[in-house]
Scaffold this motif. Structure first.
Motif, short mmCIF file in Angstrom:
data_model
loop_
_atom_site.label_atom_id
_atom_site.label_comp_id
_atom_site.label_asym_id
_atom_site.label_seq_id
_atom_site.Cartn_x
_atom_site.Cartn_y
_atom_site.Cartn_z
N TYR A 83 3.08 8.30 17.77
CA TYR A 83 2.15 7.86 18.81
C TYR A 83 0.89 8.71 18.91
O TYR A 83 0.17 8.62 19.90
CB TYR A 83 2.86 7.76 20.18
N ARG A 84 0.61 9.49 17.91
CA ARG A 84 -0.70 10.16 17.86
C ARG A 84 -1.71 9.15 17.31
O ARG A 84 -1.39 8.41 16.38
CB ARG A 84 -0.65 11.40 16.97
N PRO A 85 -2.93 9.11 17.85
CA PRO A 85 -3.92 8.12 17.39
C PRO A 85 -4.18 8.19 15.89
O PRO A 85 -4.36 7.16 15.23
CB PRO A 85 -5.18 8.49 18.18
N GLU A 86 -4.16 9.40 15.33
CA GLU A 86 -4.47 9.54 13.91
C GLU A 86 -3.36 8.98 13.01
O GLU A 86 -3.60 8.66 11.84
CB GLU A 86 -4.75 11.00 13.55
N THR A 87 -2.14 8.84 13.54
CA THR A 87 -1.04 8.31 12.73
C THR A 87 -1.28 6.85 12.37
O THR A 87 -1.16 6.46 11.20
CB THR A 87 0.30 8.47 13.49
N ALA A 88 -1.62 6.04 13.35
CA ALA A 88 -1.89 4.62 13.08
C ALA A 88 -3.14 4.45 12.22
O ALA A 88 -3.19 3.60 11.33
CB ALA A 88 -2.04 3.85 14.39
N LYS A 89 -4.15 5.26 12.46
CA LYS A 89 -5.38 5.17 11.67
C LYS A 89 -5.10 5.49 10.21
O LYS A 89 -5.60 4.82 9.30
CB LYS A 89 -6.44 6.13 12.23
N ALA A 90 -4.29 6.54 9.96
CA ALA A 90 -3.97 6.91 8.58
C ALA A 90 -3.16 5.83 7.89
O ALA A 90 -3.38 5.52 6.71
CB ALA A 90 -3.20 8.24 8.58
N LEU A 91 -2.21 5.23 8.61
CA LEU A 91 -1.41 4.16 8.02
C LEU A 91 -2.27 2.95 7.71
O LEU A 91 -2.14 2.33 6.64
CB LEU A 91 -0.27 3.79 8.96
N ALA A 92 -3.18 2.60 8.62
CA ALA A 92 -4.08 1.47 8.37
C ALA A 92 -4.94 1.72 7.14
O ALA A 92 -5.11 0.83 6.29
CB ALA A 92 -4.95 1.21 9.60
N SER A 93 -5.47 2.93 7.00
CA SER A 93 -6.29 3.26 5.83
C SER A 93 -5.48 3.16 4.55
O SER A 93 -5.97 2.67 3.53
CB SER A 93 -6.87 4.67 5.98
N ARG A 94 -4.23 3.63 4.61
CA ARG A 94 -3.36 3.55 3.43
C ARG A 94 -3.14 2.10 3.01
O ARG A 94 -3.19 1.76 1.82
CB ARG A 94 -2.02 4.22 3.73
N LEU A 95 -2.91 1.23 3.99
CA LEU A 95 -2.68 -0.18 3.69
C LEU A 95 -3.93 -0.84 3.12
O LEU A 95 -3.84 -1.63 2.17
CB LEU A 95 -2.21 -0.90 4.95
N ILE A 96 -5.07 -0.52 3.68
CA ILE A 96 -6.33 -1.07 3.16
C ILE A 96 -6.57 -0.62 1.74
O ILE A 96 -6.96 -1.41 0.87
CB ILE A 96 -7.51 -0.65 4.08
N ASN A 97 -6.32 0.65 1.46
CA ASN A 97 -6.49 1.16 0.10
C ASN A 97 -5.55 0.50 -0.87
O ASN A 97 -5.92 0.18 -2.01
CB ASN A 97 -6.29 2.69 0.09
N ASN A 98 -4.29 0.27 -0.44
CA ASN A 98 -3.32 -0.41 -1.30
C ASN A 98 -3.78 -1.82 -1.64
O ASN A 98 -3.70 -2.27 -2.78
CB ASN A 98 -1.94 -0.49 -0.61
N CYS A 99 -4.30 -2.52 -0.62
CA CYS A 99 -4.79 -3.89 -0.84
C CYS A 99 -5.98 -3.89 -1.79
O CYS A 99 -6.10 -4.73 -2.66
CB CYS A 99 -5.18 -4.53 0.48
N ALA A 100 -6.87 -2.91 -1.61
CA ALA A 100 -8.05 -2.82 -2.47
C ALA A 100 -7.68 -2.55 -3.91
O ALA A 100 -8.26 -3.12 -4.84
CB ALA A 100 -8.99 -1.72 -1.94
N CYS A 101 -6.69 -1.71 -4.11
CA CYS A 101 -6.24 -1.39 -5.48
C CYS A 101 -5.67 -2.63 -6.17
O CYS A 101 -5.89 -2.83 -7.36
CB CYS A 101 -5.19 -0.28 -5.45
N ARG A 102 -4.94 -3.45 -5.43
CA ARG A 102 -4.32 -4.62 -6.04
C ARG A 102 -5.32 -5.72 -6.35
O ARG A 102 -5.10 -6.54 -7.22
CB ARG A 102 -3.22 -5.18 -5.13
N THR A 103 -6.43 -5.75 -5.60
CA THR A 103 -7.41 -6.82 -5.83
C THR A 103 -8.57 -6.37 -6.71
O THR A 103 -9.42 -7.17 -7.06
CB THR A 103 -7.99 -7.31 -4.48
#
Length: 200
Positions: A179-199
């Protein structure tokens, strides 16, 4: 499509909002449950008798006596969907042409309980008691499906069978929410990067 799975109060909506900041669009599933507050915008709220009007349902579930579902068109038009394990199994089976990333959010039950109560005013004891009751009811209603899915994620052989049986799942990410704000932000960035790598 990114599927966000987690028990009640685990931070699913918060992660979805973080992903929306990167331009991803969220499926707002239909539900027959009443809104928890007048301004709640996490679902499309309908009356139980209206459910039969939707003929293209592809992911359905029931929690605490209320129906939740999404339609095929919503899958085409959006990028992120908050869903429970029952709905997830149905969805990935009904949409073999869509590639899914599954994000499972784990969180301590005391933190989840406190978050459920944080949704209502500290000064309104009646609303807080109702929120506590709703949380407890949801916990009981969703307990088995989440426990069963968590067992699959923990067991190496079961997890391998799960992945092999669903070739349209590209990634499964398990994340603990502190529940730290940076935890969700880091996870969102990781997911965006994963999607970018696949496309790329």
């Amino acid at each position: 499509m990114i599927l966000i799975i987690g028990r009640s109060g685990s931070g699913k909506d918060h992660l979805a909002r973080e992903l929306s900041k990167h331009g991803l669009k969220q499926v707002l599933s239909y539900t027959t449950r009443p809104p928890r507050r007048p301004d709640e915008d996490t679902h499309i709220f309908i009356k139980p008798e209206e459910s039969c009007n939707y003929k293209d349902k592809i992911a359905t579930t029931e929690i605490a006596g209320c129906e939740y579902f999404a339609t095929k068109q919503q899958m085409i038009d959006n990028d992120v969907y908050i869903i429970d394990p029952h709905g997830m199994y149905e969805l990935i089976g009904n949409c073999p042409d869509i590639v899914f990333t599954i994000v499972y959010i784990d969180a301590d039950i005391r933190d989840r309980y406190n978050k459920a109560l944080d949704r209502v005013s500290l000064d309104n004891e009646e609303l807080r008691m109702k929120a506590a009751s709703v949380f407890t009811e949801r916990q009981g209603s969703e307990y088995k499906q989440f426990s069963d899915f968590e067992a699959v994620l923990r067991d190496e052989n079961e997890f391998a069978r799960f992945k092999a049986g669903h070739p349209n799942i590209s990634d499964v990410i398990v994340s603990h929410n502190d529940y730290r704000p940076e935890t969700a932000k880091a996870l969102a960035s990781r997911l965006i990067n994963n999607c970018a790598c696949r496309t790329a």
